[in-house]
Design a protein around this motif. Sequence first.
Motif, PDB file in Angstrom:
ATOM      1  N   GLU A 297       0.847  -1.175   0.000  1.00 48.85           N
ATOM      2  CA  GLU A 297       0.000   0.000   0.000  1.00 48.85           C
ATOM      3  C   GLU A 297       0.894   1.239   0.000  1.00 48.85           C
ATOM      4  O   GLU A 297       1.985   1.233   0.559  1.00 48.85           O
ATOM      5  CB  GLU A 297      -0.898   0.010   1.233  1.00 48.85           C
ATOM      6  CG  GLU A 297      -1.941  -1.083   1.188  1.00 48.85           C
ATOM      7  CD  GLU A 297      -2.787  -1.120   2.440  1.00 48.85           C
ATOM      8  OE1 GLU A 297      -2.640  -0.234   3.304  1.00 48.85           O
ATOM      9  OE2 GLU A 297      -3.594  -2.049   2.554  1.00 48.85           O
ATOM     10  N   PRO A 298       0.411   2.316  -0.623  1.00 46.85           N
ATOM     11  CA  PRO A 298       1.226   3.530  -0.616  1.00 46.85           C
ATOM     12  C   PRO A 298       1.456   3.992   0.827  1.00 46.85           C
ATOM     13  O   PRO A 298       0.566   3.911   1.651  1.00 46.85           O
ATOM     14  CB  PRO A 298       0.373   4.546  -1.372  1.00 46.85           C
ATOM     15  CG  PRO A 298      -0.710   3.784  -2.036  1.00 46.85           C
ATOM     16  CD  PRO A 298      -0.841   2.487  -1.314  1.00 46.85           C
TER      17      PRO A 298
ATOM     18  N   ALA B 277      -0.109   8.696   0.240  1.00 45.11           N
ATOM     19  CA  ALA B 277      -1.492   8.255   0.368  1.00 45.11           C
ATOM     20  C   ALA B 277      -2.460   9.236  -0.290  1.00 45.11           C
ATOM     21  O   ALA B 277      -3.457   8.827  -0.876  1.00 45.11           O
ATOM     22  CB  ALA B 277      -1.852   8.047   1.835  1.00 45.11           C
TER      23      ALA B 277
ATOM     24  N   HIS C 221      -1.958  10.856  -2.940  1.00 38.12           N
ATOM     25  CA  HIS C 221      -1.925  10.599  -4.380  1.00 38.12           C
ATOM     26  C   HIS C 221      -2.818   9.405  -4.732  1.00 38.12           C
ATOM     27  O   HIS C 221      -3.444   9.389  -5.787  1.00 38.12           O
ATOM     28  CB  HIS C 221      -0.491  10.367  -4.858  1.00 38.12           C
ATOM     29  CG  HIS C 221       0.374  11.574  -4.685  1.00 38.12           C
ATOM     30  ND1 HIS C 221       0.295  12.669  -5.508  1.00 38.12           N
ATOM     31  CD2 HIS C 221       1.310  11.863  -3.751  1.00 38.12           C
ATOM     32  CE1 HIS C 221       1.158  13.580  -5.106  1.00 38.12           C
ATOM     33  NE2 HIS C 221       1.787  13.111  -4.040  1.00 38.12           N
ATOM     34  N   TRP C 222      -2.847   8.406  -3.848  1.00 41.34           N
ATOM     35  CA  TRP C 222      -3.733   7.262  -4.073  1.00 41.34           C
ATOM     36  C   TRP C 222      -5.191   7.734  -4.047  1.00 41.34           C
ATOM     37  O   TRP C 222      -5.990   7.352  -4.896  1.00 41.34           O
ATOM     38  CB  TRP C 222      -3.485   6.167  -3.047  1.00 41.34           C
ATOM     39  CG  TRP C 222      -4.431   5.009  -3.202  1.00 41.34           C
ATOM     40  CD1 TRP C 222      -5.409   4.623  -2.339  1.00 41.34           C
ATOM     41  CD2 TRP C 222      -4.492   4.102  -4.305  1.00 41.34           C
ATOM     42  NE1 TRP C 222      -6.073   3.533  -2.833  1.00 41.34           N
ATOM     43  CE2 TRP C 222      -5.530   3.191  -4.041  1.00 41.34           C
ATOM     44  CE3 TRP C 222      -3.777   3.974  -5.492  1.00 41.34           C
ATOM     45  CZ2 TRP C 222      -5.869   2.157  -4.922  1.00 41.34           C
ATOM     46  CZ3 TRP C 222      -4.110   2.946  -6.367  1.00 41.34           C
ATOM     47  CH2 TRP C 222      -5.143   2.059  -6.077  1.00 41.34           C
ATOM     48  N   GLU C 223      -5.515   8.562  -3.072  1.00 43.85           N
ATOM     49  CA  GLU C 223      -6.874   9.101  -3.007  1.00 43.85           C
ATOM     50  C   GLU C 223      -7.197   9.891  -4.276  1.00 43.85           C
ATOM     51  O   GLU C 223      -8.309   9.813  -4.798  1.00 43.85           O
ATOM     52  CB  GLU C 223      -7.034   9.993  -1.775  1.00 43.85           C
ATOM     53  CG  GLU C 223      -7.007   9.222  -0.470  1.00 43.85           C
ATOM     54  CD  GLU C 223      -6.981  10.126   0.746  1.00 43.85           C
ATOM     55  OE1 GLU C 223      -7.265  11.330   0.633  1.00 43.85           O
ATOM     56  OE2 GLU C 223      -6.666   9.598   1.827  1.00 43.85           O
TER      57      GLU C 223
ATOM     58  N   THR D 235       6.902   5.962  -6.584  1.00 44.96           N
ATOM     59  CA  THR D 235       5.675   5.178  -6.656  1.00 44.96           C
ATOM     60  C   THR D 235       4.859   5.673  -7.842  1.00 44.96           C
ATOM     61  O   THR D 235       4.643   6.876  -7.984  1.00 44.96           O
ATOM     62  CB  THR D 235       4.834   5.302  -5.370  1.00 44.96           C
ATOM     63  OG1 THR D 235       5.621   4.830  -4.271  1.00 44.96           O
ATOM     64  CG2 THR D 235       3.550   4.500  -5.461  1.00 44.96           C
TER      65      THR D 235
ATOM     66  N   PHE E 183       1.308   5.767  -9.791  1.00 45.03           N
ATOM     67  CA  PHE E 183      -0.132   5.643  -9.621  1.00 45.03           C
ATOM     68  C   PHE E 183      -0.725   5.658 -11.019  1.00 45.03           C
ATOM     69  O   PHE E 183      -0.403   6.535 -11.814  1.00 45.03           O
ATOM     70  CB  PHE E 183      -0.689   6.812  -8.812  1.00 45.03           C
ATOM     71  CG  PHE E 183      -0.105   6.882  -7.434  1.00 45.03           C
ATOM     72  CD1 PHE E 183      -0.683   6.187  -6.389  1.00 45.03           C
ATOM     73  CD2 PHE E 183       1.039   7.629  -7.191  1.00 45.03           C
ATOM     74  CE1 PHE E 183      -0.131   6.231  -5.121  1.00 45.03           C
ATOM     75  CE2 PHE E 183       1.589   7.687  -5.928  1.00 45.03           C
ATOM     76  CZ  PHE E 183       1.010   6.983  -4.889  1.00 45.03           C
TER      77      PHE E 183
ATOM     78  N   PRO F  67      -7.793   1.460 -10.626  1.00 43.93           N
ATOM     79  CA  PRO F  67      -6.598   2.188 -10.199  1.00 43.93           C
ATOM     80  C   PRO F  67      -5.587   1.206  -9.621  1.00 43.93           C
ATOM     81  O   PRO F  67      -5.956   0.205  -8.999  1.00 43.93           O
ATOM     82  CB  PRO F  67      -7.136   3.127  -9.114  1.00 43.93           C
ATOM     83  CG  PRO F  67      -8.294   2.383  -8.533  1.00 43.93           C
ATOM     84  CD  PRO F  67      -8.885   1.574  -9.665  1.00 43.93           C
TER      85      PRO F  67
ATOM     86  N   HIS G 250      -1.212   0.922  -8.115  1.00 40.41           N
ATOM     87  CA  HIS G 250       0.020   1.593  -7.697  1.00 40.41           C
ATOM     88  C   HIS G 250       1.123   0.559  -7.630  1.00 40.41           C
ATOM     89  O   HIS G 250       0.869  -0.625  -7.383  1.00 40.41           O
ATOM     90  CB  HIS G 250      -0.140   2.295  -6.347  1.00 40.41           C
ATOM     91  CG  HIS G 250      -0.506   1.350  -5.239  1.00 40.41           C
ATOM     92  ND1 HIS G 250       0.431   0.626  -4.541  1.00 40.41           N
ATOM     93  CD2 HIS G 250      -1.703   0.984  -4.733  1.00 40.41           C
ATOM     94  CE1 HIS G 250      -0.171  -0.123  -3.646  1.00 40.41           C
ATOM     95  NE2 HIS G 250      -1.476   0.067  -3.738  1.00 40.41           N
TER      96      HIS G 250
END
Length: 148
Positions: A5-6, A11, A13-15, A86, A88, A105, A107
């Motif tokens: 997980e990021p 995090a 950027h994941w959102e 990382t 995405f 999505p 990552h």
Amino acid sequence: MSENEPNEHVAGHWEAVVDDMEATAAGYRDAGVSVLELHPGDVTVLDEGNGLDVLVPGDEFEELETLASEATFDSYEVYRAEESGTVFALIVLEDAAGERAVCCPIHYDRDEIERLKRRLDDGVLYTHIRPLADDRVVAFSYEDPDLF
């Protein structure tokens, strides 16, 4: 948080990529396309094999499995951004004839994907999408791994 997980500094950027998926899916729906949005809990670059292992919730996998058996995903887009090594990305698989799409999505670590791309036998990268509960897999192929 698992190792895949990021971490906290990325995090957000994941959102953002999940928000981008939702906006992209809304755009497809506005154009009359049925869209399945996937929400991976874990993404792993496979040490053996030629792709990414993508773990999704069981109910989403059930929908994907049904959709994949009915549709011909004949094109795809990969939208990507990078932060601190990382990557995405948002994969959009399209079934133009059936007016259906899947948005996923993902990552991954940039260095890991570069190592994977160097060892691809046939130049094709795959996403192996699966649920946590069992060994069923729906795989998609990408003939242009440089998009990743």
